[in-house]
Write a protein that holds these residues in place. Structure first.
Motif, PDB file in Angstrom:
ATOM      1  N   ASP A   6     -39.035  11.528   3.193  1.00  0.00           N
ATOM      2  CA  ASP A   6     -38.936  10.190   2.610  1.00  0.00           C
ATOM      3  C   ASP A   6     -40.258   9.801   1.957  1.00  0.00           C
ATOM      4  O   ASP A   6     -41.342  10.020   2.519  1.00  0.00           O
ATOM      5  CB  ASP A   6     -38.594   9.156   3.690  1.00  0.00           C
ATOM      6  N   VAL A   8     -42.069   6.550  -0.646  1.00  0.00           N
ATOM      7  CA  VAL A   8     -41.906   5.202  -1.168  1.00  0.00           C
ATOM      8  C   VAL A   8     -42.207   5.243  -2.660  1.00  0.00           C
ATOM      9  O   VAL A   8     -43.271   5.694  -3.079  1.00  0.00           O
ATOM     10  CB  VAL A   8     -42.854   4.211  -0.461  1.00  0.00           C
ATOM     11  N   ASP A   9     -41.248   4.776  -3.456  1.00  0.00           N
ATOM     12  CA  ASP A   9     -41.440   4.711  -4.902  1.00  0.00           C
ATOM     13  C   ASP A   9     -42.473   3.608  -5.174  1.00  0.00           C
ATOM     14  O   ASP A   9     -42.265   2.453  -4.804  1.00  0.00           O
ATOM     15  CB  ASP A   9     -40.104   4.385  -5.580  1.00  0.00           C
ATOM     16  N   GLU A  10     -43.547   3.970  -5.828  1.00  0.00           N
ATOM     17  CA  GLU A  10     -44.642   3.025  -6.065  1.00  0.00           C
ATOM     18  C   GLU A  10     -44.231   1.883  -6.979  1.00  0.00           C
ATOM     19  O   GLU A  10     -44.731   0.766  -6.852  1.00  0.00           O
ATOM     20  CB  GLU A  10     -45.850   3.758  -6.660  1.00  0.00           C
ATOM     21  N   GLY A  13     -40.761   0.231  -4.825  1.00  0.00           N
ATOM     22  CA  GLY A  13     -40.898   0.004  -3.386  1.00  0.00           C
ATOM     23  C   GLY A  13     -39.740   0.568  -2.586  1.00  0.00           C
ATOM     24  O   GLY A  13     -39.679   0.401  -1.371  1.00  0.00           O
ATOM     25  N   GLU A  14     -38.788   1.230  -3.262  1.00  0.00           N
ATOM     26  CA  GLU A  14     -37.633   1.817  -2.579  1.00  0.00           C
ATOM     27  C   GLU A  14     -38.048   3.086  -1.843  1.00  0.00           C
ATOM     28  O   GLU A  14     -38.968   3.786  -2.242  1.00  0.00           O
ATOM     29  CB  GLU A  14     -36.550   2.200  -3.595  1.00  0.00           C
ATOM     30  N   ILE A  15     -37.307   3.394  -0.787  1.00  0.00           N
ATOM     31  CA  ILE A  15     -37.503   4.637  -0.074  1.00  0.00           C
ATOM     32  C   ILE A  15     -36.629   5.692  -0.726  1.00  0.00           C
ATOM     33  O   ILE A  15     -35.419   5.510  -0.878  1.00  0.00           O
ATOM     34  CB  ILE A  15     -37.170   4.500   1.416  1.00  0.00           C
ATOM     35  N   THR A  17     -35.571   9.834  -0.813  1.00  0.00           N
ATOM     36  CA  THR A  17     -35.579  11.073  -0.045  1.00  0.00           C
ATOM     37  C   THR A  17     -35.554  12.243  -1.018  1.00  0.00           C
ATOM     38  O   THR A  17     -34.690  12.316  -1.887  1.00  0.00           O
ATOM     39  CB  THR A  17     -34.360  11.135   0.891  1.00  0.00           C
TER      40      THR A  17
END
Length: 167
Positions: A6, A8-10, A13-15, A17
Motif C-alpha cells: 500500500d 499513499v498517492d501524494e 491522498g488515496e491509498i 495498492t
C-alpha cells in the motif's frame, strides 16, 4: 516473487495498492559484498585522517596553550603597568606637593626604570604572540585539509553505492 504494498498517492491522498517485486537475495548479497569491499577503502582513509588530525591537534593545542599563557601574562603586565602609573602619581605627586623636588626626581627615576622594564616585557610578549599566530593558523589550515581525501572518497563511495543498489 513479489507482493502487494500500500502507498499513499501524494496528489490525492488515496491509498493505492501496487505489486512490488521482491529483490533477488543472491543479487542483494552480491551488491552488499561489493559495497563492503569498496567501503573498506573509505574506512582506511577515515582512520588515516583521524590519526593525522590527532597529531596536528596535539601540536595545535600546545601552541594554543602557549598563546593563552602569553596573553594572560600580557594582561597581567599591562595591569601592573597601569598600577605603577597610579603609584607613581600618588608617591611622586605627594613629594612634589610637599616641595621635596630632589626626592621626587629620584623617585621618578626609579619609577622610570620600572616602566621601561614593564614596557620591554609587554613588547616581548606581543612579539611572542605575533610569532605564534601564523603557526597556529597554518596548523588550523592543515587540520581542515586533512579531511579532504576522506570527503572525496566518501562521496565517491556513496555514488558507487547508489549505482550498485540501483537507486
Amino acid at each position: 516473487n513479489g507482493h502487494y504494498e500500500d502507498f499513499v498517492d501524494e496528489d490525492t491522498g488515496e491509498i493505492v495498492t501496487l505489486w512490488v517485486d521482491d529483490p533477488d537475495p543472491e543479487l542483494e548479497k552480491l551488491k552488499w559484498e561489493t559495497y563492503e569491499k569498496n567501503h573498506e577503502k573509505v574506512r582506511k582513509i577515515y582512520k588515516k585522517c583521524k590519526e593525522q588530525e590527532k597529531e596536528v591537534k596535539n601540536k595545535l593545542e600546545k601552541l594554543e596553550d602557549e598563546m593563552w599563557e602569553y596573553e594572560q601574562d600580557l594582561k597581567d603586565t599591562k595591569r601592573n603597568y597601569r598600577q605603577l602609573q597610579i603609584d607613581q602619581d600618588e608617591e611622586v605627586g605627594a613629594l612634589y606637593a610637599a616641595g621635596k623636588f630632589k626626592e621626587g626626581e629620584e623617585k621618578a627615576q626609579e619609577y622610570g626604570e620600572q616602566f621601561n622594564k614593564l614596557a620591554d616585557e609587554i613588547e616581548s610578549l606581543k612579539n611572542k604572540i605575533k610569532k605564534l599566530q601564523p603557526e597556529i593558523a597554518k596548523l588550523e589550515e592543515i587540520r581542515t585539509n586533512i579531511w579532504e581525501p576522506y570527503y572525496k572518497a566518501d562521496e565517491e563511495d556513496m555514488k558507487k553505492y547508489r549505482e550498485i543498489m540501483g537507486k
